[in-house]
Write an enzyme that holds these catalytic residues in place. Structure first.
Site, PDB file in Angstrom:
ATOM      1  N   SER A 103       0.925  -1.130   0.039  1.00 45.13           N
ATOM      2  CA  SER A 103      -0.159   0.084  -0.138  1.00 45.13           C
ATOM      3  C   SER A 103       1.046   1.161  -0.121  1.00 45.13           C
ATOM      4  O   SER A 103       2.080   1.095   0.369  1.00 45.13           O
ATOM      5  CB  SER A 103      -1.041   0.027   1.304  1.00 45.13           C
ATOM      6  OG  SER A 103      -1.550   1.156   1.576  1.00 45.13           O
TER       7      SER A 103
ATOM      8  N   TYR B 260      -1.492  -0.545  10.620  1.00 43.73           N
ATOM      9  CA  TYR B 260      -1.751  -0.847   9.286  1.00 43.73           C
ATOM     10  C   TYR B 260      -0.325  -0.692   8.636  1.00 43.73           C
ATOM     11  O   TYR B 260      -0.083  -1.561   7.797  1.00 43.73           O
ATOM     12  CB  TYR B 260      -2.782   0.041   8.589  1.00 43.73           C
ATOM     13  CG  TYR B 260      -3.140  -0.619   7.192  1.00 43.73           C
ATOM     14  CD1 TYR B 260      -3.510  -1.591   6.628  1.00 43.73           C
ATOM     15  CD2 TYR B 260      -3.002   0.468   6.200  1.00 43.73           C
ATOM     16  CE1 TYR B 260      -3.616  -2.003   5.353  1.00 43.73           C
ATOM     17  CE2 TYR B 260      -3.122   0.130   4.959  1.00 43.73           C
ATOM     18  CZ  TYR B 260      -3.502  -0.975   4.610  1.00 43.73           C
ATOM     19  OH  TYR B 260      -3.916  -1.511   3.143  1.00 43.73           O
TER      20      TYR B 260
ATOM     21  N   LYS C 250       2.119  -3.108   6.434  1.00 42.83           N
ATOM     22  CA  LYS C 250       2.452  -2.778   4.896  1.00 42.83           C
ATOM     23  C   LYS C 250       3.815  -2.499   4.770  1.00 42.83           C
ATOM     24  O   LYS C 250       4.353  -2.944   3.534  1.00 42.83           O
ATOM     25  CB  LYS C 250       1.405  -1.749   4.277  1.00 42.83           C
ATOM     26  CG  LYS C 250      -0.083  -2.392   4.330  1.00 42.83           C
ATOM     27  CD  LYS C 250      -0.237  -3.493   3.551  1.00 42.83           C
ATOM     28  CE  LYS C 250      -1.774  -3.870   3.415  1.00 42.83           C
ATOM     29  NZ  LYS C 250      -2.018  -5.307   2.463  1.00 42.83           N
TER      30      LYS C 250
HETATM   31  N1  LIG Z   1      -8.627  -0.435  -1.000  1.00 38.76           N
HETATM   32  C1  LIG Z   1      -7.659   0.393  -1.050  1.00 38.76           C
HETATM   33  O1  LIG Z   1      -7.609   1.518  -1.204  1.00 38.76           O
HETATM   34  C2  LIG Z   1      -6.205  -0.332  -0.917  1.00 38.76           C
HETATM   35  C3  LIG Z   1      -5.164   0.368  -1.043  1.00 38.76           C
HETATM   36  C4  LIG Z   1      -4.141   0.105  -0.979  1.00 38.76           C
HETATM   37  C5  LIG Z   1      -3.868  -1.417  -0.321  1.00 38.76           C
HETATM   38  N2  LIG Z   1      -4.784  -2.106  -0.100  1.00 38.76           N
HETATM   39  C6  LIG Z   1      -4.666  -3.501   0.057  1.00 38.76           C
HETATM   40  O2  LIG Z   1      -5.249  -4.222  -0.824  1.00 38.76           O
HETATM   41  C7  LIG Z   1      -5.754  -5.458  -0.258  1.00 38.76           C
HETATM   42  C8  LIG Z   1      -7.272  -5.755  -0.588  1.00 38.76           C
HETATM   43  O3  LIG Z   1      -7.878  -4.609  -0.207  1.00 38.76           O
HETATM   44  P1  LIG Z   1      -9.306  -4.294  -0.479  1.00 38.76           P
HETATM   45  O4  LIG Z   1      -9.436  -2.804  -0.278  1.00 38.76           O
HETATM   46  O5  LIG Z   1      -9.748  -5.044  -1.879  1.00 38.76           O
HETATM   47  O6  LIG Z   1     -10.408  -5.036   0.746  1.00 38.76           O
HETATM   48  P2  LIG Z   1     -11.722  -5.450   0.784  1.00 38.76           P
HETATM   49  O7  LIG Z   1     -12.643  -5.202  -0.191  1.00 38.76           O
HETATM   50  O8  LIG Z   1     -12.110  -5.516   2.238  1.00 38.76           O
HETATM   51  O9  LIG Z   1     -11.263  -7.116   0.690  1.00 38.76           O
HETATM   52  C9  LIG Z   1     -10.461  -7.898   1.565  1.00 38.76           C
HETATM   53  C10 LIG Z   1     -10.288  -9.289   1.127  1.00 38.76           C
HETATM   54  O10 LIG Z   1      -9.399  -9.928   2.125  1.00 38.76           O
HETATM   55  C11 LIG Z   1     -10.239 -11.095   2.771  1.00 38.76           C
HETATM   56  N3  LIG Z   1      -9.674 -11.305   3.779  1.00 38.76           N
HETATM   57  C12 LIG Z   1      -9.760 -10.669   5.121  1.00 38.76           C
HETATM   58  N4  LIG Z   1      -9.577 -11.253   6.173  1.00 38.76           N
HETATM   59  C13 LIG Z   1      -8.964 -12.565   5.542  1.00 38.76           C
HETATM   60  C14 LIG Z   1      -8.534 -13.755   6.103  1.00 38.76           C
HETATM   61  N5  LIG Z   1      -8.468 -13.913   7.536  1.00 38.76           N
HETATM   62  N6  LIG Z   1      -8.215 -14.930   5.479  1.00 38.76           N
HETATM   63  C15 LIG Z   1      -8.708 -14.826   3.998  1.00 38.76           C
HETATM   64  N7  LIG Z   1      -9.042 -13.732   3.558  1.00 38.76           N
HETATM   65  C16 LIG Z   1      -9.726 -12.747   4.216  1.00 38.76           C
HETATM   66  C17 LIG Z   1     -11.546 -10.756   2.251  1.00 38.76           C
HETATM   67  O11 LIG Z   1     -12.468 -11.719   2.169  1.00 38.76           O
HETATM   68  P3  LIG Z   1     -13.235 -12.927   3.336  1.00 38.76           P
HETATM   69  O12 LIG Z   1     -13.779 -11.534   4.456  1.00 38.76           O
HETATM   70  O13 LIG Z   1     -14.356 -13.325   2.602  1.00 38.76           O
HETATM   71  O14 LIG Z   1     -12.206 -13.411   4.264  1.00 38.76           O
HETATM   72  C18 LIG Z   1     -11.466 -10.047   1.219  1.00 38.76           C
HETATM   73  O15 LIG Z   1     -11.764 -10.724  -0.013  1.00 38.76           O
HETATM   74  C19 LIG Z   1      -5.363  -5.307   1.039  1.00 38.76           C
HETATM   75  O16 LIG Z   1      -4.320  -6.118   1.500  1.00 38.76           O
HETATM   76  C20 LIG Z   1      -5.455  -3.996   1.188  1.00 38.76           C
HETATM   77  O17 LIG Z   1      -4.449  -3.821   2.469  1.00 38.76           O
HETATM   78  C21 LIG Z   1      -6.186  -1.616  -0.417  1.00 38.76           C
END
Ligand SMILES: NC(=O)c1ccc[n+]([C@@H]2O[C@H](COP(=O)([O-])OP(=O)(O)OC[C@H]3O[C@@H](n4cnc5c(N)ncnc54)[C@H](OP(=O)(O)O)[C@@H]3O)[C@@H](O)[C@H]2O)c1
Length: 176
Positions: free
Chosen positions: A143, A156, A160
């Protein structure tokens, strides 16, 4: 332009929503075979059904990335079904925000378990196959918070930063 994605076997953690789900759709449309992991199996299954109906190849495995055995089962399922693993995308992650002084220790624990240990378990599951194949890509989703720290997002951001360091260390160690 060829994307060279067609026919590749890709494992995605956290594929039930957000970036993981969007990545699954994109790679499936480009011809990748997918193994999709997350805890919400109903969402995973409906995504896989949709992709398979459109000519894709996707399997699902209930996967909590805080459980190393379950991550291994996800990767093993990909190899059993598709014969190899070309890419693992360690995407599962969460980002609850709060200042440290609120002492949300449960949130700290969950972020460390999912964002850091989950990535390590993905590496542990995929690396032996990739070493045997002498090929493979391990993609770990960090991130901007892996480069900068802001109030309210300290833990967080720490996780990261760790993802970035683990990825760079892995690159240095296995590159030869
Ligand atoms: N959105 C942003 O702006 C952003 C920016 C930078 C980086 N990121 C990173 O991108 C990645 C995805 O984020 P997102 O925004 O797409 O989040 P999201 O929509 O909340 O999705 C998170 C995913 O992680 C899964 N997850 C959470 N806990 C888990 C566990 N214990 N075991 C297996 N799966 C798990 C969830 O599935 P289940 O709940 O079904 O298990 C879900 O599919 C993360 O690593 C986040 O830190 C996001």
């Amino acid at each position: 332009m060829s994307t060279k994605i067609a026919g590749k076997v890709v494992v995605i953690t956290g594929a039930s929503s957000g970036l993981g789900e969007a990545t699954a759709r994109l790679l499936s449309a480009q011809g990748a075979s997918l193994a999709l992991g997350a805890r919400r199996v109903d969402r995973l299954k409906s995504l896989a059904d949709e992709l398979n109906k459109s000519g894709g190849k996707a399997l699902t495995v209930a996967t909590d990335v805080t459980n190393s055995d379950q991550v291994k089962q996800l990767v093993d399922a990909a190899v059993q079904k598709f014969g190899r693993i070309d890419v693992i995308i360690n995407n599962a992650g969460l980002m609850p925000q709060s200042p440290l002084e609120r002492l949300k220790i449960d949130d700290w624990d969950r972020m460390i378990d999912v964002n850091i240990k989950g990535v390590l378990y993905g590496i542990a599951a995929a690396l032996p196959y990739m070493k045997q194949q002498k090929a493979g890509h391990i993609i770990c989703v960090s991130s901007i918070a892996g480069h900068k720290v802001r109030p309210g997002g300290v833990v967080y951001s720490a996780t990261k930063h760790a993802v970035r360091v683990i990825s760079e260390g892995l690159r240095q160690e296995v590159k030869p």
